[in-house]
Design a protein around this motif. Structure first.
Motif, PDB file in Angstrom:
ATOM      1  N   LEU A 206      -6.177   0.648  10.430  1.00 43.84           N
ATOM      2  CA  LEU A 206      -5.814   1.992   8.934  1.00 43.84           C
ATOM      3  C   LEU A 206      -7.491   1.546   8.179  1.00 43.84           C
ATOM      4  O   LEU A 206      -8.157   0.646   8.166  1.00 43.84           O
ATOM      5  CB  LEU A 206      -5.025   1.251   8.178  1.00 43.84           C
ATOM      6  N   HIS A 207      -7.584   2.660   7.760  1.00 48.59           N
ATOM      7  CA  HIS A 207      -8.860   2.675   6.935  1.00 48.59           C
ATOM      8  C   HIS A 207      -9.156   1.318   6.560  1.00 48.59           C
ATOM      9  O   HIS A 207      -8.490   0.391   5.655  1.00 48.59           O
ATOM     10  CB  HIS A 207      -8.609   3.995   5.978  1.00 48.59           C
ATOM     11  N   GLU A 208      -9.886   0.682   6.279  1.00 54.99           N
ATOM     12  CA  GLU A 208     -10.779  -0.738   5.650  1.00 54.99           C
ATOM     13  C   GLU A 208     -10.741  -0.088   3.691  1.00 54.99           C
ATOM     14  O   GLU A 208     -10.501  -1.825   3.527  1.00 54.99           O
ATOM     15  CB  GLU A 208     -12.124  -0.548   6.464  1.00 54.99           C
ATOM     16  N   GLY A 209     -10.636   0.659   3.527  1.00 55.61           N
ATOM     17  CA  GLY A 209     -10.088   0.540   1.960  1.00 55.61           C
ATOM     18  C   GLY A 209      -8.532   0.653   1.736  1.00 55.61           C
ATOM     19  O   GLY A 209      -8.844   0.508   0.226  1.00 55.61           O
ATOM     20  N   ILE A 210      -7.508   0.536   2.366  1.00 62.33           N
ATOM     21  CA  ILE A 210      -6.086   0.528   2.178  1.00 62.33           C
ATOM     22  C   ILE A 210      -5.789  -0.615   1.633  1.00 62.33           C
ATOM     23  O   ILE A 210      -6.147  -1.470   2.930  1.00 62.33           O
ATOM     24  CB  ILE A 210      -5.458   1.100   3.388  1.00 62.33           C
ATOM     25  N   PRO A 211      -5.215  -1.147   0.296  1.00 63.27           N
ATOM     26  CA  PRO A 211      -5.041  -2.711   0.307  1.00 63.27           C
ATOM     27  C   PRO A 211      -3.020  -2.783   1.150  1.00 63.27           C
ATOM     28  O   PRO A 211      -2.583  -2.118   1.304  1.00 63.27           O
ATOM     29  CB  PRO A 211      -4.386  -2.393  -1.133  1.00 63.27           C
TER      30      PRO A 211
END
Length: 193
Positions: free
Chosen positions: A108-113
């Protein structure tokens, strides 16, 4: 409120449940679907990390959404993926550290916590540190960014240096000092690399 089951209904594994309320979204797990994976992979035949998410996308093993790590998009797939929906994802709530619940989280996108219990995050970190969770989707809480290979941009490779990116992590309970230290430390630091 809208609930969308992208995978996992009627099977073991692959739990990918998205909850949308207004413009806020949350995934409940983002795991591997063992039944679908076994159609293509078994024993010593596995995903090709050098192609990023290419195989998973083409084989229908992940939802056709524009939500994946930018460094895992090979050049020959970027334009196609950009035409798909980018749904809101404020976080992924990880129920526990089994592959059928977390096996695709790290793509998943690297910015998703990531949100989970202390025990779950410690287990995932230990798997990453020891290499037991070394397949493409197990780079939690950190991963090695990939870049197009010089001379062959369809192939992705990790940088030669030990450069890591850390994902935003939120724990559902207060950690003690030792667990914070463990979660923040790379195994290479102990080995003097």
């Amino acid at each position: 409120m809208r609930i969308t089951v992208y995978d996992g209904a009627g099977s073991i594994g692959g739990n990918k449940i998205h909850i949308l309320e207004n413009d806020n979204g949350l995934f409940l797990d983002f795991g591997m679907n063992f039944a679908r994976y076994s159609l293509y992979y078994q024993d010593f035949v596995g995903e090709r990390p050098s192609r990023g998410i290419y195989d998973l996308w083409r084989l229908g093993l992940i939802p056709k959404l524009n939500i994946y790590r930018s460094d895992l998009l090979p050049n020959d797939l970027k334009a196609e993926i950009s035409t798909y929906n980018r749904i809101p994802i404020n976080a992924v709530l990880i129920s526990h550290a089994h592959l059928d619940h977390v096996g695709n989280v790290a793509i998943l996108h690297e910015g998703i916590p990531m949100v989970g219990s202390l025990v779950t995050m410690v287990i995932l970190k230990a798997l990453r540190d020891t290499g037991h969770g070394s397949h493409l989707g197990m780079g939690i809480p950190y991963y090695s960014p990939k870049q197009p290979k010089q001379g062959n941009p369809a192939v992705l490779e990790s940088k030669k240096t030990k450069t890591y990116k850390w994902r935003p992590l939120f724990l559902t309970e207060s950690p003690n000092h030792e667990s914070i230290e463990f979660l923040q430390k790379r195994v290479e630091e102990d080995l003097g690399k």
